[in-house]
Design a protein around this motif. Structure first.
Motif, PDB file in Angstrom:
ATOM      1  N   LEU A  71      42.180   9.444  41.346  1.00  0.00           N
ATOM      2  CA  LEU A  71      41.813  10.711  41.997  1.00  0.00           C
ATOM      3  C   LEU A  71      41.555  11.757  40.918  1.00  0.00           C
ATOM      4  O   LEU A  71      42.343  11.908  39.989  1.00  0.00           O
ATOM      5  N   GLU A  72      40.436  12.473  41.067  1.00  0.00           N
ATOM      6  CA  GLU A  72      40.102  13.564  40.134  1.00  0.00           C
ATOM      7  C   GLU A  72      40.667  14.872  40.663  1.00  0.00           C
ATOM      8  O   GLU A  72      40.441  15.205  41.832  1.00  0.00           O
ATOM      9  N   VAL A  73      41.386  15.585  39.841  1.00  0.00           N
ATOM     10  CA  VAL A  73      41.822  16.910  40.276  1.00  0.00           C
ATOM     11  C   VAL A  73      41.393  17.962  39.253  1.00  0.00           C
ATOM     12  O   VAL A  73      41.251  17.673  38.070  1.00  0.00           O
ATOM     13  N   ASP A  74      41.203  19.175  39.768  1.00  0.00           N
ATOM     14  CA  ASP A  74      40.735  20.284  38.944  1.00  0.00           C
ATOM     15  C   ASP A  74      41.948  20.997  38.340  1.00  0.00           C
ATOM     16  O   ASP A  74      42.793  21.507  39.072  1.00  0.00           O
ATOM     17  N   VAL A  75      42.002  21.055  37.017  1.00  0.00           N
ATOM     18  CA  VAL A  75      43.183  21.664  36.385  1.00  0.00           C
ATOM     19  C   VAL A  75      43.227  23.183  36.562  1.00  0.00           C
ATOM     20  O   VAL A  75      44.240  23.810  36.267  1.00  0.00           O
ATOM     21  N   ASN A  76      42.136  23.750  37.059  1.00  0.00           N
ATOM     22  CA  ASN A  76      42.178  25.190  37.343  1.00  0.00           C
ATOM     23  C   ASN A  76      42.730  25.493  38.728  1.00  0.00           C
ATOM     24  O   ASN A  76      42.958  26.650  39.082  1.00  0.00           O
ATOM     25  N   ALA A  77      42.941  24.434  39.496  1.00  0.00           N
ATOM     26  CA  ALA A  77      43.567  24.617  40.806  1.00  0.00           C
ATOM     27  C   ALA A  77      45.051  24.932  40.615  1.00  0.00           C
ATOM     28  O   ALA A  77      45.607  24.719  39.539  1.00  0.00           O
ATOM     29  N   ILE A  78      45.675  25.446  41.670  1.00  0.00           N
ATOM     30  CA  ILE A  78      47.129  25.654  41.659  1.00  0.00           C
ATOM     31  C   ILE A  78      47.788  24.286  41.808  1.00  0.00           C
ATOM     32  O   ILE A  78      47.491  23.553  42.753  1.00  0.00           O
ATOM     33  N   PHE A  79      48.656  23.931  40.882  1.00  0.00           N
ATOM     34  CA  PHE A  79      49.417  22.682  41.020  1.00  0.00           C
ATOM     35  C   PHE A  79      50.707  22.996  41.768  1.00  0.00           C
ATOM     36  O   PHE A  79      51.602  23.658  41.243  1.00  0.00           O
ATOM     37  N   ASP A  80      50.753  22.504  42.980  1.00  0.00           N
ATOM     38  CA  ASP A  80      51.839  22.829  43.904  1.00  0.00           C
ATOM     39  C   ASP A  80      52.676  21.561  44.077  1.00  0.00           C
ATOM     40  O   ASP A  80      52.190  20.558  44.577  1.00  0.00           O
TER      41      ASP A  80
END
Ligand code: 26V
Length: 822
Positions: free
Chosen positions: A542-551
């Motif tokens: 899964l690709e996730v955006d590191v600028n997203a909030i990591f919750d």
């Protein structure tokens, strides 16, 4: 200004290199060209183990020569995780080792990954024990951990088509480089059989237990290295083995195979850790496990005491204090009484006087289903003499109760160790309170509830016995080792002595609004998020955006911890986006880690639901990457060490009054995550430390929860009044998330409506959603968020386990530290 306190390492790079090569050759029988990562890992462990054992020898000698009082931490669980990086850090040899290995063409990060976790625990209680023995060694306190050498630790979790599958965890399969077997200290433990009553001189009644079988306890020692490597204590874990001499009759009759079956049974005792967290299974084998390790440990303590003091018991309670980690080791109380009365032939009152100066008990939960009770019949069968002793303790205790509340039979029934009913049960909590000189809860609020709702009468009967010791975490593992980038930044800013004096982190407060420091701090966070993103890619594709909030929500799966509240909220967000493609939110990655007890159906259903919702949301282009859900399988200490440094938001959303303390909450905040949480457990104290502006508190308070329960909580009210709640719950009934399988997620809806929503998820939903909107807004203000994150790290000093241990030492154990002579 930066201070340097780390002493220069005991050995240099060249020496470390040759030690590694020596062990490749002489311990592992391989060489630099043939060795794989596993061999490199073992050789590196062996190289550092030389230092460890040197420290161990010196420590044991100093403790012996000084005849020190020591604490004996009795725990059915020690969740140690990996030891290599920790031991290297604590000896100040991490950089030396990493440099040495690099010259040998090996990347230290690769070989650290070879180490299996020592997962000899379920969750909070077991990890707390591990943090505590780290602090005890660091603070140079004479201490020993006693537990069980499980052959299989907590199950390995696999996720197949969204569902949890349990696989055995055989952590010692290829040999464990740390543990040392001590056959010279083997103990024998009796089980089953019957009690004979005899009459001794001047009519004294003597009891003799004729056991039906005897098993051997073999001790394995795991060295516990304190920070800066001076004190090396041990964790002593008992493995069960056949004693070889039970059921000889079967053997002599030619029943060789039957006798072997008995062997197998003896070895079963330490085979596997029970995976239930917070629900008592009441299984016979579990009781045998508890007695087995307590009996071995007490005999071990007594042997050591007798070596110094012979048969003089008068100093025993001066030398020995035993901390009971929950009621799991409570059978120690009648076991010590048995040894003192039946074996040492002390009078009852003298024996009881010793017992009640030796034991102290920590309560870790208020959940009724987790409070241990054993059928008297079961104890009678396995430990017939212990049941007699328990009755005698209770008889004398009832007389005390009668003195305080004359003629009050209801009070007697309430406080009795024995619960009368269809089946007589032995209440291990009552036994522990009565047999101990101190009882503590694990956070201010929890201890208050222990006093006011769990044991109010005991508090009246024994004023001052019930107290609080707020939990803590070791900053060596949970900041220095797991978050090297942040640690180095902190070192540069305020010096490097914070790992043993965590209040020093306060020094960061004045940089919280400093733009340069904010940038540096958030850059470290971003790098850590990149590392976790790699892990998510590897593990889930899964690709996730590191600028997203990591919750991040990481903890055992339990209804009271309310992972399903988080899930309902995610579904609500998803719905808002589907209804309004411009729904304004900062992108978020919801990261979960959780194991469910294998028999806990609804908990497994929640894991399944999270994964099914994840499948849909992660692959729905309409979501436009605003939400990603990553459920990382097999949550464990080593995975926590990767997740925690990368978290922006820490989810601590238990129903108020249910989470005794929490310790993950402390780890996440220490690494600069901002908490969204209820006023529960240690969250209350975290809020006090960071201040209301730096935490998102929501939801019902304990008082409000009780009030609502009392006046009649009806989840249907929320279902009908809040259209979003209704829509989300109804969604669970369709086959939207489980194509072709309508109703696969319905048990969650049922528990929240038909089953009355026992943890008040619906009552807190709207407040939670509003708090999440506030989190979103705060995150978008980059500077404000950086300030909050820094303040969280800066204000976590209170939550070092060194402070918890200091509290125990001063208020309960009355111990002194012991300098180690070289
Ligand atoms: C109960 C049982 C029942 C029988 C089978 C095995 C087993 C294992 C554990 C337990 C009780 C676990 C209680 C526990 O872990 N409590 C947690 O303790 C943490 C440390 O004090 C605390 O932070 C958590 O809030 C609390 O839930």
């Amino acid at each position: 200004k930066a201070t340097k306190t780390q002493p220069s390492p005991a050995i240099d790079k060249a020496a470390f290199k040759s030690a590694v090569i020596k062990h490749l050759h002489c311990t592992l029988g391989t060489d630099e060209n043939k060795a794989n990562n596993h061999a490199w890992w073992k050789a590196t462990c062996a190289a550092i183990q030389e230092q460890v054992l040197e420290g161990l020898r010196k420590t044991q000698k100093s403790h012996y020569l000084n005849d020190t009082r020591a604490v004996h931490y009795f725990s059915a669980e020690f969740l140690m995780g990996r030891l290599l990086s920790n031991n290297l850090q604590n000896f100040g040899l991490f950089d030396v080792a990493s440099g040495a290995l690099k010259e040998l063409g090996v990347e230290i990060s690769d070989i650290l990954e070879e180490e299996p976790d020592m997962a000899l625990g379920n969750g909070g209680l077991g990890r707390l024990a591990a943090c505590f023995i780290d602090s005890l060694a660091t603070m140079e306190l004479p201490a020993i951990g006693y537990g069980i050498h499980y052959e299989n630790g907590l199950f390995r979790q696999e996720i197949k088509s969204g569902a949890q599958i349990e696989r055995p965890d055989s952590w010692r399969d290829y040999g464990n480089p740390w543990e040392i077997c001590r056959p010279e200290s083997i103990q024998e433990v009796s089980l089953y059989g019957y009690v004979e009553t005899k009459y001794g001189e001047n009519g004294r009644v003597l009891k003799e237990w004729h056991p039906g079988s005897i098993v051997k306890g073999v001790p394995w020692d795991i060295p516990v290295v304190g920070y800066e490597g001076k004190t090396v204590n041990v964790l002593r874990l008992w493995q069960s083995e056949s004693s070889g001499y039970f059921n000889w009759d079967v053997f002599n009759a030619g029943g060789y195979v039957d006798a072997q079956r008995e062997n197998v049974q003896a070895e079963t005792i330490s085979k596997v850790l029970y995976p239930n967290d917070e629900t008592e299974a009441g299984k016979e084998l579990r009781l045998i496990q508890q007695y087995f390790f307590c009996s071995c440990s007490l005999k071990d303590i007594i042997r050591r005491y007798k070596r110094a003091h012979g048969d003089d018991w008068s100093r025993f309670a001066d030398q020995v204090v035993i901390q009971l980690n929950d009621t799991h080791p409570a059978i120690s109380v009648p076991e010590l009484m048995r040894i003192l009365v039946d074996r040492a032939e002390l009078g009852w009152d003298e024996a009881w006087g010793i017992c009640t100066k030796v034991f102290a008990y920590t309560n870790h939960t208020l959940l009724p289903e987790a409070l241990e009770k054993w059928p008297a019949r079961m104890i009678e069968k396995i430990l017939p003499r212990h049941l007699e002793i328990i009755y005698e303790i209770n008889h004398r205790f009832m007389a005390e109760v009668d003195k305080k509340w004359p003629g009050d039979n209801a009070m007697k029934a309430k406080l009795s160790i024995i619960e009368e009913g269809n089946e007589k049960m032995v209440r291990m909590g009552h036994l522990s309170v009565i047999g101990s000189f101190a009882v503590n809860g694990v956070a201010e609020m929890h201890s208050r509830l222990v006093k006011s709702s769990l044991f109010p009468e005991f508090d009246e009967l024994y004023p001052g016995k019930l107290t609080n010791v707020t939990n803590g975490i070791t900053p060596r593992r949970w900041l220095k080792a797991c978050n090297p980038a942040l640690s180095k930044l902190i070192d540069k800013k305020i010096g490097d002595d914070w790992p043993r004096d965590l209040d020093k982190l306060q020094g960061l407060t004045k940089f919280a609004t400093n733009k340069t420091f904010q940038k540096q701090f958030m850059k470290v966070k971003l790098e850590n998020k990149e590392l976790l993103a790699d892990e998510i890619r590897k593990s889930l594709d899964l690709e996730v955006d590191v600028n997203a909030i990591f919750d991040v929500q990481i903890k055992r799966l339990h209804e009271y911890k309310r992972q399903h509240l988080a899930l309902l909220h995610i579904m609500a967000l998803y719905r808002r986006i589907l209804e309004n493609p411009d729904y304004d939110m900062h992108p978020r990655v919801f990261v979960f880690g959780a194991k469910a007890a294998p028999g806990y159906k609804l908990a497994k259903d929640i894991i399944y639901a999270i994964n099914k919702v994840a499948d849909k949301v992660n692959n729905d282009p309409r979501v436009n990457n605003k939400i990603k859900i990553a459920f990382l399988p097999n949550y464990r200490v080593s995975l926590a060490e990767k997740m925690i440094p990368a978290a922006d938001v820490s989810e601590q959303i238990s129903t108020a009054g249910k989470e005794a303390s929490g310790t993950g909450n402390m780890k996440l905040a220490l690494n600069g995550a901002v908490t969204i949480g209820t006023l529960d457990g240690a969250n209350v104290e975290i809020a006090e430390e960071v201040g209301d502006d730096n935490i998102f508190i929501f939801g019902l308070t304990v008082e409000e929860v009780n009030e609502l329960k009392a006046t009649g909580y009806n989840p249907h009210d929320y279902y009908y009044k809040d259209p979003e709640i209704k829509a989300v719950l109804d969604w669970l009934e369709t086959d939207y998330f489980t194509p072709g399988k309508p109703g696969a997620l319905v048990s969650i809806k049922q528990s929240l409506l038909d089953n009355g929503d026992p943890y008040m998820v619906l009552a807190d939903f709207r407040a939670y959603s509003d708090a999440q909107i506030a989190v979103d807004a705060a995150y978008r203000d980059k500077e404000r968020w950086a300030e909050m994150a820094i303040i969280n790290t800066a204000k976590m000093g209170k939550f070092t386990s060194d402070r918890s241990i200091r509290d125990y030492v001063d208020r309960v154990w009355k111990l002194s530290s012991c300098k180690i002579e070289s």
